[in-house]
Design a protein around this motif. Structure first.
Motif, short mmCIF file in Angstrom:
data_model
loop_
_atom_site.label_atom_id
_atom_site.label_comp_id
_atom_site.label_asym_id
_atom_site.label_seq_id
_atom_site.Cartn_x
_atom_site.Cartn_y
_atom_site.Cartn_z
N ARG A 168 0.85 -1.19 0.00
CA ARG A 168 0.00 0.00 0.00
C ARG A 168 0.89 1.25 0.00
O ARG A 168 0.66 2.20 -0.74
CB ARG A 168 -0.89 -0.03 1.24
N LYS A 169 1.94 1.18 0.83
CA LYS A 169 2.86 2.32 0.92
C LYS A 169 3.61 2.54 -0.39
O LYS A 169 3.90 3.66 -0.78
CB LYS A 169 3.86 2.09 2.06
N ARG A 170 3.93 1.45 -1.06
CA ARG A 170 4.69 1.54 -2.31
C ARG A 170 3.83 2.06 -3.48
O ARG A 170 4.36 2.37 -4.54
CB ARG A 170 5.19 0.14 -2.71
N SER A 171 2.52 2.10 -3.28
CA SER A 171 1.64 2.41 -4.41
C SER A 171 1.62 3.90 -4.72
O SER A 171 1.62 4.73 -3.82
CB SER A 171 0.21 1.96 -4.09
N LYS A 172 1.57 4.19 -6.02
CA LYS A 172 1.43 5.59 -6.42
C LYS A 172 -0.05 5.96 -6.47
O LYS A 172 -0.45 7.04 -6.09
CB LYS A 172 2.08 5.76 -7.81
N VAL A 173 -0.85 5.01 -6.92
CA VAL A 173 -2.30 5.23 -6.99
C VAL A 173 -3.01 4.06 -6.33
O VAL A 173 -2.62 2.92 -6.52
CB VAL A 173 -2.76 5.33 -8.47
N ILE A 174 -4.03 4.38 -5.55
CA ILE A 174 -4.87 3.33 -4.95
C ILE A 174 -6.32 3.67 -5.25
O ILE A 174 -6.75 4.81 -5.05
CB ILE A 174 -4.67 3.26 -3.42
N LEU A 175 -7.07 2.72 -5.76
CA LEU A 175 -8.49 2.96 -6.06
C LEU A 175 -9.36 1.90 -5.38
O LEU A 175 -8.95 0.75 -5.23
CB LEU A 175 -8.75 2.89 -7.56
N SER A 176 -10.55 2.31 -5.00
CA SER A 176 -11.54 1.37 -4.45
C SER A 176 -12.84 1.51 -5.21
O SER A 176 -13.28 2.61 -5.50
CB SER A 176 -11.84 1.69 -2.98
N ARG A 177 -13.43 0.38 -5.52
CA ARG A 177 -14.74 0.41 -6.19
C ARG A 177 -15.58 -0.76 -5.71
O ARG A 177 -15.07 -1.78 -5.30
CB ARG A 177 -14.59 0.27 -7.71
N ARG A 178 -16.90 -0.58 -5.83
CA ARG A 178 -17.82 -1.68 -5.56
C ARG A 178 -18.43 -2.15 -6.88
O ARG A 178 -18.98 -1.35 -7.64
CB ARG A 178 -18.92 -1.23 -4.60
N PHE A 179 -18.34 -3.44 -7.15
CA PHE A 179 -18.90 -4.02 -8.38
C PHE A 179 -20.07 -4.94 -8.02
O PHE A 179 -20.00 -5.68 -7.05
CB PHE A 179 -17.83 -4.84 -9.11
N THR A 180 -21.13 -4.85 -8.81
CA THR A 180 -22.32 -5.65 -8.51
C THR A 180 -22.66 -6.55 -9.69
O THR A 180 -22.79 -6.07 -10.82
CB THR A 180 -23.51 -4.72 -8.22
N LEU A 181 -22.78 -7.83 -9.40
CA LEU A 181 -23.00 -8.80 -10.48
C LEU A 181 -24.36 -9.47 -10.35
O LEU A 181 -24.79 -9.79 -9.25
CB LEU A 181 -21.91 -9.87 -10.45
N PRO A 182 -25.02 -9.69 -11.47
CA PRO A 182 -26.41 -10.16 -11.45
C PRO A 182 -26.54 -11.69 -11.37
O PRO A 182 -25.56 -12.41 -11.43
CB PRO A 182 -26.93 -9.70 -12.81
N ARG A 183 -27.78 -12.10 -11.28
CA ARG A 183 -28.11 -13.52 -11.30
C ARG A 183 -28.37 -13.93 -12.75
O ARG A 183 -29.16 -13.32 -13.44
CB ARG A 183 -29.37 -13.72 -10.47
N MET A 184 -27.66 -14.96 -13.18
CA MET A 184 -27.80 -15.42 -14.57
C MET A 184 -28.20 -16.89 -14.51
O MET A 184 -27.80 -17.59 -13.59
CB MET A 184 -26.43 -15.28 -15.24
N THR A 185 -28.97 -17.33 -15.48
CA THR A 185 -29.38 -18.74 -15.45
C THR A 185 -28.89 -19.49 -16.68
O THR A 185 -28.64 -18.89 -17.72
CB THR A 185 -30.91 -18.85 -15.27
N HIS A 186 -28.73 -20.80 -16.54
CA HIS A 186 -28.11 -21.59 -17.61
C HIS A 186 -28.97 -21.64 -18.87
O HIS A 186 -28.45 -21.65 -19.97
CB HIS A 186 -27.87 -23.02 -17.14
#
Ligand code: FES
Ligand code: FES
Lengths: 766, 179
Positions: free
Chosen positions: A169-187
């Motif tokens: 974390r200390k070595r990083s020049k850029v740090i980003l956080s995001r929340r991703f949401t994935l749906p329900r898919m059926t076969h």
């Protein structure tokens, strides 16, 4: 120099295509046994409720032979965590719940009987969101949950880490956080779920015609469910109309059908309607992924911190274990010195999730590859360069302990980048019009040589040559449409020097075939192929010895070609069938049979989820160009460039088909497919409202196989089945984000979402 | 060709009698007035090649030709087929089990995976080929069909396995051969 093969690497049509294209293939729906009854299941009307049943009217209906409820049967709970009752007693947990079942003389009577069952419900408030299920005062959703975690509604947790996240974390020049949401898919397999059960009260044996992908595990699970001896249960697989992971678990309808047959002493068939298929089949896991990732000033990834919340549904099927695969993507796709990973599967009153082609990997890859684009933008490197800098390499041992003895990642990336750049001709001015174009990239890593998740990841083969020179391959593996039968026949043809038309593959009967763990994890060509090669080696030793004796040679080094066994020393030859006859009919006779069991070199993960779980690993990259219509919000996928490290192309015709089919499922995941739920009920249980792609939606798919010739694989081949679907949604999302210059953090990217993004951007400008 | 008449008994209280010509064979049967062609083909005539994928007119697995026009047999009342000529996938195969041009193209191009959609696809492709040929014969079809036209033709047939590419390839090749 590459070795020359007779048939390996050639485009050979599927051996079983003719019976399918003439309508002669017998699927589960086509089976008819004399005296057969028809089964039907009553499911709850409310996801969370107490209920009482009155079956008297149904039992009286002429033609009804048997009605069962939870009170009429003595069974064990099923599923991975044994937390799933077959017929629910008194309370329901989700809208899929089976509360009664009927066997009758006709389908119509069975359905009528189901309608005659009276149910009194006391509706209770359900919990339909995993976050809510984790609140302190949330009701306990599954009464059979192990309760060994910090909250009774947690079904499973995973924690994994490698490297020093804080340091990175200390070595990083850029740090980003995001929340991703994935749906329900059926076969949405084209053939709906089905089973025909035939119990013989005379000898206590149960015969099941089942479309399971894992016959031996299924046999064991069925025996556990019904409190029977596994060996008294015989599984025969009719032709299967699509699997994609949906048939990896055993579901209640299957033991229910068996119970109806046991109770009536007659064969019973149970076929899902399409609506039932949508409501009562497992799904891809919906999940929320919180990802924080860093990058240093040279564009190298530093760390990834991942937190995943998975909606487990009311019971625990394989969906709960997808973090095994998900963490591989986060820990080991592109080089990354540190990773911390936490995942929780949480019970809700939603329908339960199962396994689906890619097994969590499409979700993980979506989050990861989207994040890579965001990092690239933030630090000012191109989207292609950032991927090249961090690509995996041959010889690498990842933080999680995966050994990349071969690795085509860089070549895959270079291939699709070059191919797409050559073809693309958009000038920036073009992107001011109604149609915006964008390009996106994504890669993937997946197991390519089995996956050690069960005690054995092996496959057995028995090989037999008959006195007429025909070869029978009795393999533990099975065919679910992917073409394994053909690949095995080709291997036997190549090695034994026997014409393809003289090779038979037997793979449908647990009473006959040797152990195999099942069709999953893209393992069949690899594991079953190696198993067959082992059996061939053993059988050839026998045949060569006899041939040498008959030819009067002292050395048993023989070549097998055109039905002949040819001495490598003198060139003298003898017909293969003659050698077999001499073996069978001499004193003492000997059979031209050999058996071999192949277990990949992979290891179980240790308690910290580290270890080399597969015989080899597959890599792939895709570049995808899209065009977004800013008036309608429609997205048109124009071109897809796919490069995949397949180890070695065994059959280009079947390989292309696997790639195209997978990619198209990936486009569906990206753009149109979502099983919509409200308060635990499914809103779109039909093909009209659940949008599968049609022929008109299909873009140009350009495929470039990358051959790395892994020494573990048969002829160097790796698993291919799941890979084409895994990076597709990620690459499409990246392309749409590129076109719109906006963030895309969830799927599917529907026209409504696109229009909302455009409106939002306009509002921002003003 | 010799026409055979097969009699099939159906246990139904209120049934109507119906005469169907399926793949060149004439059948006289009794069916419920509401019986669907798909169910009559599969359950009464035991022609199981035609597949039930949805029973609601969305997937195309049940496609058959009625007087050479492709229809979803799951939405088509059997009584409507009275006296008409029906072709199912079984009827595409020639004497001695010889595959038709359409079936051959699907096999050779690798357009069959699980195969559940295939009978419907094959029938749709046959319909495409027939129209194409008759247009050409009548001089109406000077322009050959584009790949997009072919894709459009198959919109009513869902396939979950193949991604359609090879099916479209097979159709394209077949049409080119018939030029
Ligand atoms: S079964 Fe007729 S369209 Fe699906
Ligand atoms: S081949 Fe399986 S649905 Fe088309």
């Amino acid at each position: 120099m590459k070795k020359e093969y007779t048939i390996i690497g050639k485009p050979v049509p599927k051996q079983d295509a003719k019976i399918r294209v003439t309508g002669r293939a017998v699927y589960g729906h086509d089976i008819e046994i004399p005296g057969m009854l028809h089964g039907a299941i009553l499911r709850t009307a409310h996801p969370r409720a107490e209920f009482e049943l009155d079956t008297s009217a149904a039992r009286k209906l002429p033609g009804v032979v048997c009605v069962i409820t939870g009170d009429d049967v003595d069974t064990n709970n099923i599923s991975y965590k044994r937390d799933h009752p077959i017929l629910k007693k008194g309370v329901t947990g989700c809208i899929r719940d089976e509360i009664a079942a009927v066997a009758a003389e006709s389908k119509e009577i069975a359905e009528e009987a189901i309608r005659l069952i009276k149910v009194k419900y006391k509706i209770k408030k359900g919990v339909f969101c995993p976050e809510e299920a984790l609140r302190e005062n949330a009701p306990r959703i599954n009464p059979y949950s192990s309760g060994k975690f910090s909250h009774p509604n947690i079904a499973e947790v995973f924690h994994y880490e490698h490297g020093d996240v804080e340091e990175q974390r200390k070595r990083s020049k850029v740090i980003l956080s995001r929340r991703f949401t994935l749906p329900r898919m059926t076969h949405a397999c084209m053939a709906t779920s089905n089973i025909t059960a035939s119990f013989s009260p005379v000898d206590g044996k149960l015969l099941l015609y089942s479309s399971t992908q894992v016959p031996f595990l299924y046999q064991r699970d069925m025996a556990h469910a019904l409190k029977m001896n596994p060996s008294d249960i015989r599984i025969i697989q009719p032709v299967i109309g699509g699997g994609f992971g949906s048939k990896l678990d055993m579901y209640p309808f299957e033991p229910i059908c068996a119970l109806l047959s046991i109770k009536t002493g007659r064969p019973v068939q149970l076929l899902y309607s399409r609506e039932e298929e949508f409501i009562a089949s497992p799904t891809r896991q919906p999940m929320i992924i919180d990802l924080t990732a860093g990058i240093d000033e040279k564009g190298r990834f530093t760390f990834r911190e991942v937190n995943i919340l998975k909606d487990n549904g009311a019971y625990t099927s394989w969906g709960a274990t997808t973090p095994f695969v998900i963490m591989q993507a986060f820990s080991s796709l592109y080089k990354v010195p540190a990773c911390r990973f936490d995942a929780k599967a949480v019970y809700t009153n939603n329908v339960f999730a199962g396994s689906f082609r890619g097994y969590g990997n499409p979700q993980a890859t979506f989050a990861l590859e989207r994040m890579i684009d965001l990092l690239a933008d933030e630090i000012g490197i191109s989207k292609t360069e950032i991927r090249r800098i961090n690509a995996n390499e041959k010889g690498e041992v990842t933080g999680q302990g995966l050994h990349y003895e071969t690795c085509g990642h860089r070549e895959c990336l270079d291939t699709v980048i070059t191919a797409s750049e050559n073809k693309r001709t958009i000038s920036p001015s073009e992107n001011k019009q109604r149609f915006l174009k964008g390009i996106g990239y994504a890669s993937m890593l997946h197991v390519g040589g089995g996956a050690k998740i069960y005690r054995s990841d092996g496959c057995g083969t028995t090989l037999k040559i008959d006195p007429y020179g025909f070869c029978t391959v009795i393999t533990g593996s099975n065919e679910i449409g992917q073409g394994s039968e053909t690949v095995l026949a080709m291997i036997a043809c190549e090695e034994m020097g026997i014409d393809l038309s003289r090779i038979k593959v037997i793979n449908t009967d647990t009473d006959v075939k040797p152990w195999d763990v099942g069709v999953h994890a893209s393992r069949t060509s690899f594991v079953a192929g190696n198993s067959l090669l082992g059996a061939i080696r053993l059988l050839k030793e026998k045949l060569s010895k006899k041939a040498a004796q008959l030819l009067g040679e002292s050395d048993a080094t023989m070549n097998y070609t055109k039905g002949q066994i040819v001495s490598a020393v003198s060139g003298a030859s003898i017909a293969l069938d003659k050698v077999v006859r001499e073996m069978h009919f001499s004193e003492p006779g000997e059979l031209a049979i050999a058996s071999y069991f192949y277990e990949p070199s992979s290891r179980f993960q240790d308690k910290a989820f580290k270890g080399n779980v597969s015989g080899t690993y597959a890599f792939a990259s895709q570049a995808i160009e899209v065009e977004v219509d800013t008036y309608t919000g429609n997205i048109r996928v124009k071109d897809i460039w796919v490069a995949q490290d397949v180890g070695k192309v065994l059959n280009p015709l079947l390989l292309d088909g696997q790639i195209q089919g997978g990619v198209v499922q990936g486009i569906g995941y990206a753009l149109s497919e979502e099983l919509l739920m409200k308060d635990g009920k499914i809103l779109n249980p039909n093909f009209h409202n659940y949008k599968l792609l049609t022929a008109s939606d299909i873009p140009e798919i350009h495929f470039y196989p990358v051959e790395t010739l892994d020494k573990q694989g048969p002829y160097g081949a790796k698993g291919v089945g799941e890979a084409p679907l895994i990076p597709t949604a990620a690459a499409i999302a990246n392309a749409v984000a590129d076109a719109l210059q906006a963030e895309i953090l969830d799927l599917p990217i529907t026209p409504e979402k696109v229009l909302r993004i455009i409106a939002g951007k306009k509002a921002e400008k003003n | 060709m010799k026409k055979t008449v097969k009699r099939v008994k159906v246990k139904q209280e209120e049934s109507v009698s119906l005469s169907l010509t399926v793949n060149g064979n004439r059948h006289v049967l009794k069916v419920r007035p509401a019986a669907l062609l798909l169910d009559v083909l599969r359950d009464v005539l035991k022609l199981k090649g035609t597949k039930p994928g949805c029973h609601e007119g969305e997937c195309g697995a049940c496609t058959v030709l009625v007087n050479d026009i492709p229809v979803n047999s799951c939405l088509y009342l059997a009584v409507r087929a009275e006296g008409k000529k029906i072709t199912t996938v079984e009827g595409l195969t020639g004497p001695g089990g010889a595959l038709s041009a359409v079936q051959n193209a699907l096999v050779e191009e690798g357009a069959v995976q699980c195969g559940f959609c295939t009978p419907g696809m094959a029938i749709s492709m046959q319909a495409l080929l027939n129209t194409h040929k008759s247009r050409k014969k009548s001089g109406r079809g000077t322009k050959s069909l584009s790949r997009d036209d072919i894709k459009k033709h198959f919109e009513g047939n869902l396939c979950r396995c193949t991604g359609y590419v090879k099916i479209i390839d097979a159709a394209e090749k077949l049409l080119a051969q018939s030029e």
